[in-house]
Structure formats: structure tokens, C-alpha cells
Design an enzyme around this catalytic site. Structure first.
Site, PDB file in Angstrom:
ATOM      1  CE1 TYR A  83      19.857  69.349  75.487  1.00 34.73           C
ATOM      2  CE2 TYR A  83      19.391  67.426  76.920  1.00 34.73           C
ATOM      3  CZ  TYR A  83      20.225  68.293  76.068  1.00 34.73           C
ATOM      4  OH  TYR A  83      21.399  67.790  76.080  1.00 34.73           O
ATOM      5  CG  HIS A 168       8.058  72.940  79.659  1.00 35.54           C
ATOM      6  ND1 HIS A 168       9.024  71.959  80.306  1.00 35.54           N
ATOM      7  CD2 HIS A 168       9.079  73.823  78.994  1.00 35.54           C
ATOM      8  CE1 HIS A 168      10.242  72.313  80.007  1.00 35.54           C
ATOM      9  NE2 HIS A 168      10.247  73.157  79.037  1.00 35.54           N
ATOM     10  CG  ASP A 225       6.585  69.801 106.105  1.00 32.26           C
ATOM     11  OD1 ASP A 225       5.345  69.333 105.466  1.00 32.26           O
ATOM     12  OD2 ASP A 225       7.104  70.506 106.113  1.00 32.26           O
TER      13      ASP A 225
END
Length: 517
Positions: A83, A168, A225
Site C-alpha cells: 500500500y 512484503h 518477561d
């Protein structure tokens, strides 16, 4: 956080976040912004070293935005993807045609001499996802690549540092995708590398040092994490960081072993809060996955409020910050990454302790929120954490609640706990634990006929789910040996009460998600 070299304008592509990740893997810092944010920053005189226009689901024929501000600086390197390339083509006077056939999936493109990327062959397989296409390049551009179907695959400005790609390069499906991105960064934008694990660690420590002397409450799960976030905070703030590990009753046997080991082998201040009854009473018979997540979130808030009040009244400690191990995929999948102006859809509610900072007037501290899982693991290595802790499989905040499909009950939870433990044991005994990124079992709301002994059985179906990934944004199902799968199935059907059938989920992400709920 320091200024990133590359700003990625999010036009809503499902792959936008991968541009960030692939850029960082190549050593170039990058961060996502909305068009509105970029326009505001440009208006204040702030510019990146390069700009990437992402793909998106819209047609350029529907887009009425004014993009002139993006192209005003002739020295600003710009890469348009899909795009983004069509926007470049349209702005500079090329011809964009509305799609009729389109290209979706794998395609072959070849380079048109004299254009050449040294690290790539002249023809490569790429991932296309477009309907509209650039039919004629603008006057000041030349065609750099073409697809086998005759579509323009890439364009490059003759004098300015502007390039467009119809495919992509950020997705795994594109061969030599990193080489194409690296060409833009090094040959078009002429950037120097500025992103390493040491850089990430330095930035995170700098953030922590800005609030030195404050008491920090850590929502601690023991996963990589929260462990890295807590270790970072402890490095700067010491025992002013208090870690609360909440036992929800939705944990696996391995989780209890791991948290006790962390209490013994780290300097972290970890308190285990037994709240099994509070969680299970509220979740009993709940079926809707979003409702499960919301109940768990609200109950976490109640537990933390109670503990914080106790610290304040008994020890005189006043917490100012809530530390969470939130990652970029958490933010992306929970909400638009840019608030009301963002493009991305909500996939699921965020599993961290949402609502707690507002209720308790705490400031949220999320030093990892712009990082991917693989980047957090790199920081863990820099901090000297053992690899067995860093590469521990992810485990979701709601725990087994979202691995029991349908009604939650103590019996259903125990079925998942017992089966998950068998899977864990067999992965280790077969030396396969590190051959998959995440592995778990899911209890399905389905019964099936089977035979146990000489009698007919009508019992539950349980699914094995094992995936390969690096950051959780995309994943492929793990192709593990049949002998291993057979052993796991045999043990579960023999040792776990109420399970007659074991199946293996071979769905990748996308189209599926990693968790079932």
C-alpha cells in the site's frame, strides 16, 4: 526512550509489527507511529533518519489524506511497502489501477538490470498481498523489479532516496526479505547500525534510573518477561522492588517448582500469595473466554489492593509504580497500538493487571513494552540469567483458565494440569523441550467414544498444541517426532482421568492464534 532511526507509518497491515522486528534484527532501530503522529512531529521539526510506509487493507482510491508533508524533504529516505508503494506511485504521478485479479500469496519477481541487490539472486520468491497495483511508474522513477505476472514489483526514484516494494520483505515467506530491507537501510538510506542487546539494556536501565528511590510493586509470574523486568528493576532499585506471585490455582506443577527455585536462587524479594479459592470461586462454571480474562483481571486487582494496603499499614511502604513485563505483542494484540487513531483490531484482552494503576493511583512501569520476546531474551543474557530460565516456554497470565474450553471446574483444571505435566516430562525426557517455542495441552468441550479395558468409554478430547516462533507474532506448528507424540498420547489416555482421545493441533498463526482462547 531514545529517538529511533526509522519511523514506520502504520496503515493497518497485519505485518506492520514485523517490519519493526526485522529492522531491529538487522541492527537498525525502528518504531511504529500513526500518520497523525508523524504529521504532528514533522510539524514540530522532528524527523527520522528514514521513513517506512507500511502495507494496509484499504485502497488508495478510498484514501483522501494529504501526504504532501511526507515528501516535502527531498533528503528523507522513504520505503513504501505494498500500500505504501501505491501511495508513492499515486503522489508522484504514476498510474495505480484498481485490482481485478490481484496477487495473494507466493509469487516470483525478478530484478530489472541495471538494478541489483548484491546479496540476492536475480529472481526471488516473495509474498504478495494486494489487489490494486501500480500500472505505470512515475516519471522520475524506474522499475527495479517485476513479477512473473507482469506487475511492477519495485520502483526506485532516479535521484531521491525513495523506493517502493509491492511485496512484503518483512515476512518469513519472502526469500531474501532481510537482504532487501538491508539494501534500503544501507544503500538507499545509508544508515549506520544502532540496535543491539547492549543498547536495549542500557535504555531500560536509563528508564529505571529516572525513578530511583521509589518503591515498585512487581506483578511477578516467573516467566521470562516478568523475570527480566524484575531483575532490571532490582539492579537499579534493590529491595525497593517487591514481587508478588499470585497463586491463582490455574498454574501447572512446573510453575510451582520454578517460582520456589527463583526464591532460592535470586536476590529478588518474592512473596507467594495464595489466592486459589478467590479465583476458583469466581470462575466456577464460567464459559466465555473474555469473561474469564476479565474476572481474572478484576480478582488480581483485589488481591494486589489487599497486599499493598497491608504493606502500607504494617511496614509503612508506599508504592508509586507498578512494574509489568508487558511486551510489544501484548500491546498489539490487546488494543490498537496507537489508541483511537490506530488501525489494528483487538484480538484479545490484555492479560496483565489492567486497571490496577488507576484504582490504586500507581504509575505503570513497562520497560519492555516496545520489545519482542527474542529481544527480551537477549537482555536476559546480558543480565546473566541462566538460559534455562530465559528460554522457558511462555505461559499466559490467565493460565489454565483459557486452556479449558467451556466451563471451568476443579476437575477440568486438574485434567489440564496432569496432562500438561506429562507433556512437559516427555519433552524433557526426549530432549525436545528446546525444539519447540511453546507447548501445552487444551481440554476441548467435546466427548468421544473410546474403549478402556474391555468397556465402552465416553470421555473427553484433549489437544496438544506445540508451536515454533521467536516473538509470538507469527508461529508454525512444531513438527515433532511421531514416536514422541505417540508416547505422550499413550500416557495421557492411560494416566489422566476422563480423557479418551488426544489430537494434535497443526494450525499456524495466522490464521489461528497460539492459545485457543
Amino acid at each position: 526512550m531514545k529517538k529511533r532511526q526509522t519511523w514506520i507509518v502504520d496503515f493497518g497491515s497485519q505485518y506492520t509489527q514485523l517490519i519493526t522486528r526485522k529492522s531491529r534484527e538487522l541492527g537498525f532501530s525502528a518504531q511504529i507511529y500513526t500518520l497523525e503522529q508523524v504529521k504532528e512531529l514533522f510539524g514540530k521539526g522532528f524527523y527520522p533518519n528514514s521513513l517506512i510506509l507500511s502495507g494496509g487493507p484499504k485502497s488508495v482510491f478510498e484514501d483522501l489524506n494529504d501526504y504532501s508533508f511526507i515528501f516535502e524533504r527531498e533528503d528523507l529516505p522513504i520505503l513504501g511497502i505494498c500500500y505504501g508503494m501505491q501511495l508513492i506511485g499515486k503522489y508522484f504521478g504514476g498510474e495505480v489501477e484498481k485490482g481485478v485479479t490481484g496477487e495473494y500469496g507466493h509469487a516470483k519477481i525478478h530484478m530489472r538490470p541495471p538494478f541489483k541487490i548484491e546479496a540476492c539472486p536475480m529472481e526471488i520468491n516473495v509474498w504478495m498481498s494486494h489487489s490494486d497495483h501500480l500500472a505505470k511508474a512515475p516519471a522520475d522513477f524506474h522499475i527495479a523489479m517485476e513479477s512473473s505476472n507482469g506487475f511492477i514489483g519495485a520502483i526506485k526514484h532516479n535521484t531521491r532516496p525513495i523506493m517502493g516494494l509491492q511485496f512484503h520483505p518483512e515476512v518469513e515467506h519472502t526469500d531474501h526479505g532481510p537482504d532487501v530491507l538491508n539494501y534500503f537501510y544501507t544503500q538507499v538510506a545509508k544508515l549506520d547500525k544502532d540496535w543491539t542487546s547492549s543498547t536495549m539494556l542500557e535504555e531500560a536501565i536509563e528508564m529505571m534510573e529516572t525513578i530511583k528511590g521509589k518503591y515498585i510493586l512487581c506483578a511477578f509470574s516467573g516467566g521470562v518477561d516478568s523475570l527480566v523486568a524484575a531483575t532490571l528493576a532490582h539492579k537499579v532499585h534493590g529491595d525497593r522492588v517487591k514481587c508478588f506471585f499470585v497463586d491463582t490455582g490455574l498454574l501447572r506443577p512446573q510453575d510451582y517448582h520454578h517460582i520456589n527455585m527463583l526464591k532460592e536462587k535470586t536476590d529478588l524479594s518474592i512473596e507467594i500469595v495464595d489466592a486459589k479459592d478467590q479465583f476458583l470461586d469466581k470462575l466456577y462454571q464460567v464459559t466465555d473466554p473474555e469473561e474469564k480474562r476479565k474476572i481474572i483481571g478484576r480478582t488480581f486487582i483485589e488481591i494486589f489492593e489487599e497486599k499493598v494496603h497491608k504493606f502500607e499499614t504494617e511496614q509503612g511502604i508506599h508504592f508509586e509504580y507498578l512494574l509489568q513485563g508487558t511486551l510489544y505483542p501484548d500491546v498489539i494484540e490487546s488494543m490498537s497500538p496507537h489508541g483511537d487513531t490506530g488501525k489494528s483490531d483487538t484480538i484479545k484482552s490484555h492479560h496483565n493487571v489492567g486497571g490496577l494503576p488507576e484504582r490504586m493511583k500507581l504509575k505503570l512501569l513497562e520497560p519492555l513494552r516496545l520489545l519482542f520476546k527474542d529481544e527480551v531474551r537477549e537482555i536476559g543474557k546480558e543480565l546473566g540469567l541462566p538460559e534455562s530460565w530465559i528460554y522457558r516456554h511462555p505461559f499466559p497470565g490467565p493460565g489454565i483458565a483459557i486452556r479449558v474450553l467451556g466451563k471451568l471446574s476443579p476437575e477440568a483444571i486438574k485434567t489440564v494440569q496432569d496432562s500438561d505435566q506429562i507433556l512437559f516430562e516427555e519433552l524433557n525426557s526426549h530432549n525436545l523441550y528446546n525444539n519447540t517455542w511453546q507447548a501445552f495441552t487444551v481440554l476441548l468441550p467435546v466427548k468421544t467414544v473410546g474403549v478402556k479395558g474391555d468397556a465402552r468409554a465416553y470421555e473427553n478430547v484433549l489437544s496438544l498444541r506445540m508451536v515454533d516462533s521467536s516473538d509470538g507474532m507469527t508461529a508454525k506448528w512444531s513438527k515433532l517426532p511421531y514416536e514422541f507424540l505417540e508416547k505422550v498420547s499413550c500416557r495421557i489416555t492411560n494416566e489422566v482421568k476422563g480423557v479418551t482421545r488426544v489430537v494434535y493441533d497443526i494450525t499456524s498463526k495466522p490464521p489461528g492464534t497460539i492459545e485457543w482462547e
